[in-house]
Design an enzyme around this catalytic site. Structure first.
Site, PDB file in Angstrom:
ATOM      1  N   TYR A 135      -6.709  -9.463   6.554  1.00  0.00           N
ATOM      2  CA  TYR A 135      -5.491 -10.264   6.651  1.00  0.00           C
ATOM      3  C   TYR A 135      -5.680 -11.740   6.328  1.00  0.00           C
ATOM      4  O   TYR A 135      -4.714 -12.504   6.330  1.00  0.00           O
ATOM      5  CB  TYR A 135      -4.872 -10.115   8.050  1.00  0.00           C
ATOM      6  CG  TYR A 135      -4.083  -8.833   8.206  1.00  0.00           C
ATOM      7  CD1 TYR A 135      -4.736  -7.605   8.203  1.00  0.00           C
ATOM      8  CD2 TYR A 135      -2.702  -8.849   8.332  1.00  0.00           C
ATOM      9  CE1 TYR A 135      -4.021  -6.426   8.325  1.00  0.00           C
ATOM     10  CE2 TYR A 135      -1.984  -7.673   8.461  1.00  0.00           C
ATOM     11  CZ  TYR A 135      -2.643  -6.464   8.457  1.00  0.00           C
ATOM     12  OH  TYR A 135      -1.928  -5.303   8.574  1.00  0.00           O
ATOM     13  N   LYS A 186     -15.744   1.636   9.960  1.00  0.00           N
ATOM     14  CA  LYS A 186     -16.138   2.513   8.864  1.00  0.00           C
ATOM     15  C   LYS A 186     -17.490   2.011   8.382  1.00  0.00           C
ATOM     16  O   LYS A 186     -17.670   1.694   7.202  1.00  0.00           O
ATOM     17  CB  LYS A 186     -15.027   2.422   7.789  1.00  0.00           C
ATOM     18  CG  LYS A 186     -15.103   3.424   6.689  1.00  0.00           C
ATOM     19  CD  LYS A 186     -14.861   4.868   7.096  1.00  0.00           C
ATOM     20  CE  LYS A 186     -15.163   5.784   5.912  1.00  0.00           C
ATOM     21  NZ  LYS A 186     -15.355   7.182   6.282  1.00  0.00           N
ATOM     22  N   ASP A 219     -11.738   7.291  10.227  1.00  0.00           N
ATOM     23  CA  ASP A 219     -11.098   8.518   9.713  1.00  0.00           C
ATOM     24  C   ASP A 219     -11.144   9.623  10.781  1.00  0.00           C
ATOM     25  O   ASP A 219     -10.154  10.307  11.043  1.00  0.00           O
ATOM     26  CB  ASP A 219     -11.717   8.976   8.379  1.00  0.00           C
ATOM     27  CG  ASP A 219     -13.240   9.017   8.383  1.00  0.00           C
ATOM     28  OD1 ASP A 219     -13.859   8.516   9.343  1.00  0.00           O
ATOM     29  OD2 ASP A 219     -13.816   9.570   7.422  1.00  0.00           O
ATOM     30  N   ASP A 243      -3.959  -1.929  12.444  1.00  0.00           N
ATOM     31  CA  ASP A 243      -2.577  -1.819  11.968  1.00  0.00           C
ATOM     32  C   ASP A 243      -2.226  -0.350  11.740  1.00  0.00           C
ATOM     33  O   ASP A 243      -1.172   0.129  12.158  1.00  0.00           O
ATOM     34  CB  ASP A 243      -2.434  -2.614  10.658  1.00  0.00           C
ATOM     35  CG  ASP A 243      -1.024  -2.502  10.091  1.00  0.00           C
ATOM     36  OD1 ASP A 243      -0.068  -2.649  10.870  1.00  0.00           O
ATOM     37  OD2 ASP A 243      -0.891  -2.245   8.882  1.00  0.00           O
ATOM     38  N   ASP A 247       0.228   2.559  14.319  1.00  0.00           N
ATOM     39  CA  ASP A 247       1.431   3.303  13.907  1.00  0.00           C
ATOM     40  C   ASP A 247       1.276   4.769  14.309  1.00  0.00           C
ATOM     41  O   ASP A 247       2.228   5.406  14.771  1.00  0.00           O
ATOM     42  CB  ASP A 247       1.680   3.191  12.394  1.00  0.00           C
ATOM     43  CG  ASP A 247       2.636   2.050  12.041  1.00  0.00           C
ATOM     44  OD1 ASP A 247       2.665   1.053  12.797  1.00  0.00           O
ATOM     45  OD2 ASP A 247       3.339   2.146  11.019  1.00  0.00           O
TER      46      ASP A 247
HETATM   47  C1  IPM Z   1       2.464  -5.016  12.314  1.00  0.00           C
HETATM   48  C2  IPM Z   1       3.117  -5.126  10.967  1.00  0.00           C
HETATM   49  C3  IPM Z   1       2.605  -6.370  10.245  1.00  0.00           C
HETATM   50  C4  IPM Z   1       1.124  -6.198  10.053  1.00  0.00           C
HETATM   51  C5  IPM Z   1       3.316  -6.669   8.915  1.00  0.00           C
HETATM   52  C6  IPM Z   1       4.810  -6.839   9.116  1.00  0.00           C
HETATM   53  C7  IPM Z   1       2.739  -7.869   8.219  1.00  0.00           C
HETATM   54  O1  IPM Z   1       2.907  -3.973  10.233  1.00  0.00           O
HETATM   55  O2  IPM Z   1       2.630  -5.952  13.138  1.00  0.00           O
HETATM   56  O3  IPM Z   1       1.792  -4.015  12.585  1.00  0.00           O
HETATM   57  O4  IPM Z   1       0.673  -5.618   9.060  1.00  0.00           O
HETATM   58  O5  IPM Z   1       0.383  -6.659  10.913  1.00  0.00           O
HETATM   59 MN    MN Z   2       1.885  -2.389  11.301  1.00  0.00          MN
END
Ligand code: IPM
Ligand code: MN
Length: 347
Positions: A135, A186, A219, A243, A247
């Site tokens: 990032y 990884k 993974d 990140d 999710d």
């Molecule tokens: C998160 C989001 C952000 C990230 C994006 C919106 C830049 O996906 O907070 O997880 O990648 O960190």
């Molecule tokens: Mn995210």
């Protein structure tokens, strides 16, 4: 002195879910006599397109000096494909306020919400490093647009950055009575960064002999989070892997609509946001799930030292979900406002 909170609803469904979070915050402010002051900021895509300014000069310093927390909705708008305003505001705060801990709990509010066929314990906390890794935006394109183009995207890890997030994960495990910390990366492929992460992990782990620690390739982690989520208590990983796996974590707890997160610089101004994005296609239709934003408000209050109010909000959310008084993504039939109301009336 009042704790001042910057409220930034942002784009898309952000304003709708933050409005429900604010009703809940206003309510507990009264019932729990919390000395909180909310200041609203209209920084978003519309504002950026109108003025060309994503975050006004001096605003970051103002927040750093004069605020205890930031409560943020979501950023993202199809008219700004490079996400310039989001990068300036959200990533800008992560970097400039040094919010190095991205705290993302994954907890099933009700077994009914699990996407897994078999009933499994899902209660883990993921700590994502939040100020380094892929990032940092280092790299470039050489001979751009030609057949010989080269793109380099750097993945940066520093000893200081790796050590502080790993230590934070162990401290959290100790403080909250969790039994293990899993570090995921990884390092079979990313040898240099992985080497630093692995050595640091082993060294810090020695200071916490009562907490189990183990390593897992990322993974394999994604597979095991689905196959055997009960294996995990606390997970610590880098920015990009964090990140991605958070999710997945959100999906395990019932979807992006319920997941909360904190971007924390311990003891300093910190930022709290639901994990979901701005979901432009749902904006303005009163369908977005306010639970993520409301649990985020609870997390923020806990950070600010208001544990009773935080717990009260969490219990109200669980009770509303148990009663199926939720938006459609959780199996209910309520709109955003009514789902907020269902939680509010249980406070
Ligand atoms: C998160 C989001 C952000 C990230 C994006 C919106 C830049 O996906 O907070 O997880 O990648 O960190
Ligand atoms: Mn995210």
């Amino acid at each position: 002195m009042a704790q001042r909170i910057a409220v930034i609803p942002g784009d898309g469904i952000g304003p709708e879910v933050i409005a429900q979070g604010m009703r809940v915050l206003e309510r507990v402010r009264q019932t729990h006599k919390l000395d909180l002051e909310f200041v609203h900021f209209g920084w978003n895509a519309d504002e950026f397109l109108r003025t060309g300014i994503s975050i006004p000069p001096g605003a970051m310093d103002d927040i750093r000096r004069n605020y205890a927390a930031v409560y943020l909705g979501a950023f993202g708008d199809p008219r700004i494909p490079d996400m310039k305003h989001a990068a300036d505001i959200l990533l800008g705060m992560r970097f400039q306020l040094d919010l190095y801990v991205n705290y993302r709990p994954v907890k099933l509010l009700n077994d009914r919400l699990s996407p897994l066929k078999e009933k499994k314990k899902i209660d883990m906390v993921i700590f994502r490093e939040n100020t380094e890794g892929a990032y940092v935006g280092m790299g470039g394109n050489f001979k751009r647009g030609t057949a010989e183009e080269i793109a380099v995207q750097e993945d940066v890890s520093t000893r200081k950055g790796v050590e502080r997030i790993i230590r934070y994960a162990f401290e959290f495990a100790k403080r909250s009575g969790r039994k293990s910390v899993c570090m995921s990366d990884k390092n079979n492929v990313m040898r240099f960064g992985g080497d630093l992460w692995m050595r640091t992990f082993e060294e810090v782990a020695k200071e916490y002999p009562s907490i189990e620690h183990f390593h897992m390739f990322v993974d394999a982690l994604t597979m095991q989070m689905v196959r055997a989520p009960e294996l995990f208590d606390v997970i610590v990983t880098n920015n990009m892997f964090g990140d991605i796996v958070t999710d997945l974590g959100a999906a395990l707890q019932g979807g992006l609509g319920v997941a909360a997160s904190g971007n924390i610089n311990p003891g300093k101004v910190s930022l709290f946001e639901p994990i979901h994005g701005s979901a432009p296609k749902y904006a303005g239709h009163d369908v977005a799930n306010p639970v993520g934003a409301i649990l985020t408000a609870s997390m923020m209050l806990e950070y600010l030292g208001h544990n009773d109010a935080a717990k009260r909000i969490e219990s109200a959310v669980v009770a509303a979900v148990d009663a199926n008084e939720t938006t459609k993504d959780l199996g209910g039939n309520l709109g955003t406002k009514a789902a907020g109301e269902a939680i509010l009336k249980r406070l």
